[in-house]
Scaffold this motif. Structure first.
Motif, PDB file in Angstrom:
ATOM      1  N   GLU A  87       0.806  -1.221   0.000  1.00 29.37           N
ATOM      2  CA  GLU A  87       0.000   0.000   0.000  1.00 29.37           C
ATOM      3  C   GLU A  87       0.839   1.271   0.000  1.00 29.37           C
ATOM      4  N   ASP A  88       2.163   1.148   0.110  1.00 28.87           N
ATOM      5  CA  ASP A  88       3.030   2.316  -0.034  1.00 28.87           C
ATOM      6  C   ASP A  88       3.329   2.621  -1.501  1.00 28.87           C
ATOM      7  N   THR A  89       2.894   1.742  -2.389  1.00 30.64           N
ATOM      8  CA  THR A  89       3.110   1.958  -3.814  1.00 30.64           C
ATOM      9  C   THR A  89       2.441   3.243  -4.261  1.00 30.64           C
ATOM     10  N   ALA A  90       3.236   4.136  -4.854  1.00 31.94           N
ATOM     11  CA  ALA A  90       2.719   5.444  -5.275  1.00 31.94           C
ATOM     12  C   ALA A  90       3.825   6.224  -5.964  1.00 31.94           C
ATOM     13  N   MET A  91       3.429   7.320  -6.574  1.00 30.11           N
ATOM     14  CA  MET A  91       4.389   8.323  -7.027  1.00 30.11           C
ATOM     15  C   MET A  91       4.649   9.233  -5.838  1.00 30.11           C
ATOM     16  N   TYR A  92       5.902   9.430  -5.511  1.00 28.30           N
ATOM     17  CA  TYR A  92       6.283  10.255  -4.383  1.00 28.30           C
ATOM     18  C   TYR A  92       6.845  11.585  -4.879  1.00 28.30           C
ATOM     19  N   PHE A  93       6.379  12.655  -4.250  1.00 28.24           N
ATOM     20  CA  PHE A  93       6.771  14.004  -4.619  1.00 28.24           C
ATOM     21  C   PHE A  93       7.346  14.720  -3.398  1.00 28.24           C
ATOM     22  N   CYS A  94       8.334  15.563  -3.639  1.00 26.37           N
ATOM     23  CA  CYS A  94       8.700  16.507  -2.594  1.00 26.37           C
ATOM     24  C   CYS A  94       8.166  17.877  -2.993  1.00 26.37           C
ATOM     25  N   ALA A  95       7.904  18.688  -1.998  1.00 26.97           N
ATOM     26  CA  ALA A  95       7.309  19.993  -2.220  1.00 26.97           C
ATOM     27  C   ALA A  95       7.801  20.967  -1.162  1.00 26.97           C
ATOM     28  N   ALA A  96       7.726  22.249  -1.473  1.00 28.58           N
ATOM     29  CA  ALA A  96       8.229  23.281  -0.568  1.00 28.58           C
ATOM     30  C   ALA A  96       7.174  24.343  -0.326  1.00 28.58           C
TER      31      ALA A  96
END
Length: 125
Positions: A87-96
């Motif tokens: 369930e951790d499968t995903a596209m991961y993004f960083c943001a500011a």
């Protein structure tokens, strides 16, 4: 502010990955940095935040498994992910998010004005 994520990949359940987010054009003490993820068919959600003072917060589903950190000398944000689950499968993004003292005063994605392109994490069972 420019953000570039890396470190995603495919891993079996129980495995680990470390994501990196190289940042430029910002002052770490003036920004809250966040990790978000979006799985297919689901809304984007906040995973972890790290403030300009280094304080961190996590969504309940990753507490004890994920650790956010930052190396201000390298202008790089990290997300160490352990005990990964499908369930951790995903596209991961960083943001500011620019804020006074870099405080993470909100989890509202609309307030995070700067985003990377994302890195895919796939966890197989």
């Amino acid at each position: 502010v420019q953000l570039v994520e890396s470190g995603g990949g495919s891993v079996q359940a129980g495995g680990s990955l470390r994501l990196s987010c190289a940042a430029s054009g910002y002052t770490p003490s003036k920004y809250c940095m966040g990790w978000f993820r979006q799985a297919p068919g689901k809304e984007r959600e906040g995973v972890a935040h790290i403030g300009g003072d280094g304080m961190t917060s996590y969504v309940d589903s990753v507490k004890g498994r994920f650790t956010a950190s930052q190396d201000n000398a390298k202008n790089t944000l990290y997300l160490q992910m352990s005990s990964l689950k499908p369930e951790d499968t995903a596209m991961y993004f960083c943001a500011a998010l620019r804020s006074d003292g870099g405080s993470c005063y909100t989890n509202d994605m609309e307030e995070f004005k700067y985003w990377g392109q994302g890195t895919q994490v796939t966890v197989s069972s």
